[in-house]
Write a protein that holds these residues in place. Sequence first.
Motif, short mmCIF file in Angstrom:
data_model
loop_
_atom_site.label_atom_id
_atom_site.label_comp_id
_atom_site.label_asym_id
_atom_site.label_seq_id
_atom_site.Cartn_x
_atom_site.Cartn_y
_atom_site.Cartn_z
N ASN A 177 0.66 -1.28 -0.14
CA ASN A 177 0.11 -0.05 -0.06
C ASN A 177 0.97 1.34 -0.03
N TYR A 178 0.17 2.24 0.25
CA TYR A 178 0.80 3.73 -0.04
C TYR A 178 0.58 4.45 1.22
N PRO A 179 1.85 5.48 1.55
CA PRO A 179 1.53 6.44 2.81
C PRO A 179 0.36 7.33 2.28
N ASP A 180 -0.41 7.86 2.92
CA ASP A 180 -1.36 9.00 2.63
C ASP A 180 -0.67 10.27 2.29
N LEU A 181 -1.15 11.06 2.00
CA LEU A 181 -0.75 12.53 1.18
C LEU A 181 -0.17 13.17 2.64
N GLU A 182 -0.70 13.31 3.81
CA GLU A 182 -0.01 14.11 4.93
C GLU A 182 1.22 13.35 5.24
N THR A 183 1.35 11.85 5.28
CA THR A 183 2.44 11.38 5.53
C THR A 183 3.69 11.32 4.43
N ILE A 184 3.12 11.36 3.05
CA ILE A 184 4.22 11.82 2.03
C ILE A 184 4.98 12.98 2.34
N VAL A 185 4.14 14.28 2.60
CA VAL A 185 4.65 15.32 2.78
C VAL A 185 5.70 15.39 4.07
N ALA A 186 5.57 14.61 5.11
CA ALA A 186 6.40 14.38 6.29
C ALA A 186 7.53 13.59 5.61
N ILE A 187 7.32 12.69 4.97
CA ILE A 187 8.59 11.70 4.40
C ILE A 187 9.25 12.79 3.50
N SER A 188 8.99 13.39 2.88
CA SER A 188 9.48 14.43 1.97
C SER A 188 10.34 15.47 2.84
N ASP A 189 9.84 15.90 3.75
CA ASP A 189 10.64 16.90 4.71
C ASP A 189 11.85 16.13 5.46
N LEU A 190 11.35 14.83 5.88
CA LEU A 190 12.21 13.98 6.50
C LEU A 190 13.68 13.48 5.70
N PHE A 191 13.44 13.19 4.79
CA PHE A 191 14.58 12.82 3.95
C PHE A 191 15.11 14.19 3.21
N GLY A 192 14.39 15.23 3.10
CA GLY A 192 14.89 16.48 2.24
C GLY A 192 14.86 16.27 0.95
N ILE A 193 14.06 15.71 0.41
CA ILE A 193 13.69 15.39 -1.15
C ILE A 193 12.47 16.00 -1.54
N SER A 194 12.35 16.33 -2.52
CA SER A 194 11.30 17.14 -2.97
C SER A 194 10.13 16.12 -3.27
N LEU A 195 8.75 16.36 -3.28
CA LEU A 195 7.41 15.74 -3.71
C LEU A 195 7.74 15.42 -5.03
N ASP A 196 8.03 16.39 -5.84
CA ASP A 196 8.33 15.86 -7.33
C ASP A 196 9.05 14.68 -7.62
N ARG A 197 10.23 14.71 -6.96
CA ARG A 197 11.26 13.45 -6.89
C ARG A 197 10.68 12.29 -6.29
N LEU A 198 9.81 12.32 -5.24
CA LEU A 198 9.54 11.29 -4.47
C LEU A 198 8.24 10.79 -5.37
N LEU A 199 7.48 11.34 -6.18
CA LEU A 199 6.29 10.96 -6.63
C LEU A 199 6.46 10.80 -8.13
N ARG A 200 7.39 11.42 -8.94
CA ARG A 200 7.47 11.46 -10.26
C ARG A 200 7.47 10.10 -11.02
N GLU A 201 8.15 9.08 -10.71
CA GLU A 201 8.05 7.94 -11.47
C GLU A 201 7.02 6.94 -11.12
N ASP A 202 6.19 7.30 -9.75
CA ASP A 202 5.50 6.31 -9.36
C ASP A 202 4.10 6.63 -9.87
N LYS A 203 3.69 6.14 -11.27
CA LYS A 203 2.54 6.46 -11.71
C LYS A 203 1.32 5.95 -11.02
#
Length: 254
Positions: A40-66
């Motif tokens: 399964n996938y993290p919810d939107l709020e958690t995705i934002v938290a992951i992006s901040d925690l790892f210091g990577i952009s949401l675009d990079r985190l989500l771009r290739e996962d169609k």
Amino acid sequence: MKIGDKIKEERLRKEWTQEQLAQLLNVSRSTVSSWEVARNYPDLETIVAISDLFGISLDRLLREDKQMAKDTTKKLKRGQLYKYALIALSIIVLLYFGYNAKLRLDEHTYRSNLEEYGWENIQSSSPAQSKDESNAYELAENDITYKSHLLTAEDSIGFPLPEQNISVITTKDDFVVDVSYENEIGVSISPENDQTVSKQFYVTVDRNGNLAESDSSWSEDERQAILNYLSTYQDTHQELIDKTLEKISEITGK
């Protein structure tokens, strides 16, 4: 690369265990594991938290996962539909309670007007009938008697208009006029008033006492007898109709 693979890659790069990442995100270790194996996938709020925690952009985190993008879009749409449904339901509830409040106000007004114009509230000594009978009213003026049954606010739900919850039956000798909730006017045709009429009929008339509707079950002789009766006693019916409508106007204040 799927988002689960990216989460695992960034976790390993920071040398965190699944348990450590779970604590940082305030989720369970099994939840982190399910992300990394794409169950399964993290919810939107958690995705934002992951992006901040790892210091990577949401675009990079989500771009290739169609698939993730599709699922996220579905969740957003479901959220919008839920919001619109909630708004629509709120409007319906507000309209219902507003309409119900209007009916209760009308009922209070009608009872006050009935009392003001001298109508008597007919009470029953029977407990089984007391509720219905408490809504029955009667008024006698000279040789004319008026009877009305007031619908309560609960009874009135479903009627086209609030002011249509008043009906009055008016009698003078053996003449009877009935104005119903929908302002339909009925006249009782009685052999006691005219022996040319073979039996009792109840017919719908207009405000002038003329026949408004015919019944297919009537024979031609019966129909002609009814027309003759209405013509003969039109003045009496007209008087009772006018007085009945006047009483309804007094009760409703309209």
